[in-house]
Enzyme design. Structure first.
Site, short mmCIF file in Angstrom:
data_model
loop_
_atom_site.label_atom_id
_atom_site.label_comp_id
_atom_site.label_asym_id
_atom_site.label_seq_id
_atom_site.Cartn_x
_atom_site.Cartn_y
_atom_site.Cartn_z
N THR A 1 8.49 16.99 34.02
CA THR A 1 8.13 18.11 33.15
C THR A 1 8.75 17.94 31.77
OG1 THR A 1 10.05 19.55 33.50
CG2 THR A 1 8.30 19.63 35.16
N ASP A 2 8.18 18.60 30.78
CA ASP A 2 8.88 18.76 29.52
C ASP A 2 10.08 19.66 29.76
OD1 ASP A 2 9.48 18.62 26.79
OD2 ASP A 2 7.36 18.66 26.24
N TRP A 3 10.93 19.81 28.76
CA TRP A 3 12.25 20.40 28.97
C TRP A 3 12.20 21.93 29.03
CZ3 TRP A 3 12.33 15.75 29.83
CH2 TRP A 3 13.48 14.95 29.91
#
Length: 593
Positions: free
Chosen positions: A308-310
């Site tokens: 995932t992105d952060w």
């Protein structure tokens, strides 16, 4: 590695990777498996030590990697700011020694980084002492040379490997079809074919033909393309309004990713965006099973790591400020439900989070099967083995300082800054200027550097020519989240006093205008009055002046079109490339001399 006095299969370099993966997997506890599924930022102390030390500023909110290893059994970390190359090399080796000597199975750590090798003020271009500084990816696209892009990525690979960075949170291959989007400078522009060409060369330079002990694993982002944000509003923030496809052009944004798959990118990062078309569920991409399992896994048969992105699960607390988790479309779910939803969607790893205990709880409550967890952990383990981290994770601290910022690398980066510069207007062959013979007035240029090219005067009225450097305008969105002000949102044209000041100079003295394009500037009035107009994509004063005075010829061609008005921008379709009415400068335009 596991201190049992014998050579286990996973410890034996002669064994096939799959056998080694399966052997270590069956020895892992659910807590160790869960820890592997999380990657978060880590701070590097000034002296390269690994113990937790008090820090100020942004570092005050960055976790200590040693504590995350001890308490959370994590072994993936990404780095933002670093104090120096020697400190980083010392820190990295100390962390690997701790992993080898003081963890139960001796699983090595993996270090990742956002881009570090661009001359840029962009929030996503990490800065660090001595790394070579090239033009931005948009500049590589302006040059359009696959060999140069591969050379760039190969230099990045060498510099990263020297200090133990073995995973790149790049390339960013979104298409810049919405010109107001703040993240355009990290892309290869708005043309899918050009982006695909650059993507293959970039990944080849990082990984080689096959992942190995000298490779950097590419985490290509942001699937399935983050460019078509409504009004360009970035989904890092609650004010985003979703990704839109008024031109029914969803598949166009997949073309660069198809090139990444063909080049065997090691990992994929989906974006935060919410697809607002009828064909897809209206939830963020990492929550979206149709996107991750249906499209990425099943259609494209991608079996690498998906991260995932952060910050998709938990809110970030920075003092009194709360930055909400990017759980768009599932804001009503609690953190446990969010984690379950992301795993069910087909994701392997959580970026910017350190809550493996939630995964453990979900498995123990039989809401997620351990078999499902094993499939993700296998991918993460396999990548560590392919990179050779289980066999020799250490770096040569002496060699690190010789490799990073090597003179040949520095020179190649500086040459790319110059080569990417794009000549848009050259009235009466104003350029190149004659070196050493002119009285020049400069604005937003270091006078000491300018003095090497001509006689610098203090008033425009006394000059033969003026040189003006500009940045593409930006107008921050009003929000309580401080980091949002660092994103270049809003209109693309100069306004008010700032515009009047620019035009006054252009009316006073013949002027060469250089503009840094991190997005598509709207500058018809400035273009009309400038004697010459050039665009750069991350360039020093010396690089720009070298081109203006003919030491280098401009070689770039626009990787994004420059619209003629904000009305034209507002009438564009966010998902369609180069579709503004009567653009000031078309995609691909570029002069030379």
């Amino acid at each position: 590695m596991n201190k049992n006095g014998k050579l286990d299969v996973y410890e034996d370099v002669k064994q096939p990777i799959e056998a080694r993966v399966n052997d270590v997997l069956q020895q892992m506890t659910i807590e160790e498996k869960a820890g592997m599924m999380f990657i978060n930022g880590a701070k590097v102390n000034e002296d390269g030590s690994i113990e937790d030390k008090p820090a100020t500023g942004l570092f005050a909110f960055v976790p200590n990697a040693l504590e995350l290893m001890r308490q959370k059994k994590m072994n993936h970390f990404n780095l933002w700011m670093i104090p120096s190359v020697p400190s980083l090399a010392n820190w990295y080796n100390a962390m690997q020694h701790f992993a080898e000597d003081s963890t139960r199975l001796g699983i090595p750590i993996t270090i990742a980084s956002d881009p570090r090798n661009h001359f840029s003020n962009n929030i996503f271009a990490m800065t660090a002492a001595s790394f070579s500084q090239w033009c931005e990816p948009l500049g590589l696209a302006a040059i359009g040379d696959e060999k140069l892009t591969q050379e760039f990525a190969d230099v990045v690979r060498q510099e990263y490997v020297a200090v133990g960075i073995r995973e790149s949170l790049h390339p960013q291959i979104d298409l810049a079809t919405e010109p107001r989007w703040p993240r355009i400078s990290g892309t290869f522009g708005e043309d899918a074919a050009l982006s695909a060409k650059m993507t293959k060369a970039y990944i080849l330079g990082l990984q080689g033909q096959k992942l190995g002990v000298n490779s950097v694993a590419a985490m290509t982002k942001h699937f399935p393309g983050g460019g078509p944000q409504f009004e360009g509003l970035d989904p890092h923030f609650p004010f985003q309004k979703g990704q839109v496809y008024p031109g029914n052009n969803f598949n166009y944004h997949l073309i660069p990713f198809e090139a990444a798959f063909a080049q065997h990118t090691a990992a994929i990062m989906p974006y935060y965006g919410v697809p607002m078309d009828a064909a897809h569920e209206h939830v963020g991409f990492s929550y979206n099973k149709g996107i991750i399992t249906g499209l990425l896994r099943n259609k494209y048969h991608f079996d690498g790591v998906v991260c995932t992105d952060w910050g998709l699960v938990t809110d970030a607390h920075m003092g009194n400020i709360v930055w909400p988790a990017r759980a768009w479309g599932v804001e009503n779910l609690n953190p446990e439900e969010r984690v379950q939803r992301i795993i069910d969607a087909g994701v392997d790893q959580f970026g910017g989070e350190n809550i493996p205990e939630v995964v453990v709880k979900l498995v123990k409550e039989k809401k997620i099967s351990e078999v499902r967890i094993d499939s993700s952990v296998k991918r993460l383990l396999r990548l560590k083995f392919e990179l050779g981290l289980f066999d020799n994770p250490y770096v040569n601290e002496t060699k690190a300082t010789a490799i990073i910022g090597k003179p040949a690398f520095i020179q190649a980066g500086e040459a790319s800054q110059r080569r990417a510069i794009t000549l848009l207007k050259n009235e009466a062959k104003t350029l190149p200027l004659k070196l050493g013979s002119l009285k020049i007035y400069v604005r937003n240029v270091d006078p000491k550097i300018a003095a090497q090219y001509g006689t610098v005067v203090n008033r425009p009225e006394d000059a033969d020519i003026a040189i003006l450097r500009l940045n593409t305008p930006a107008y921050p969105v009003k929000t309580d989240i401080p980091i949002a002000s660092m994103f270049h949102h809003g209109d693309l044209d100069f306004k008010g006093v700032q515009k009047d000041s620019i035009l006054q100079l252009l009316n006073t003295v013949p002027t060469v205008v250089d503009i840094y394009l991190d997005r598509a500037a709207v500058i018809p009035d400035i273009s009309a009055k400038a004697k010459a107009l050039i665009a750069n994509f991350g360039a020093s004063d010396a690089a720009v002046l070298d081109v203006i005075f003919g030491k280098y010829k401009p070689g770039g061609h626009l990787p994004i079109e420059l619209p003629s008005s904000m009305e034209a921008v507002r009438n564009q379709k966010e998902d369609v490339p180069y579709d503004s009415k009567q653009p000031l400068y078309k995609f691909g335009f570029g002069l030379s001399y």
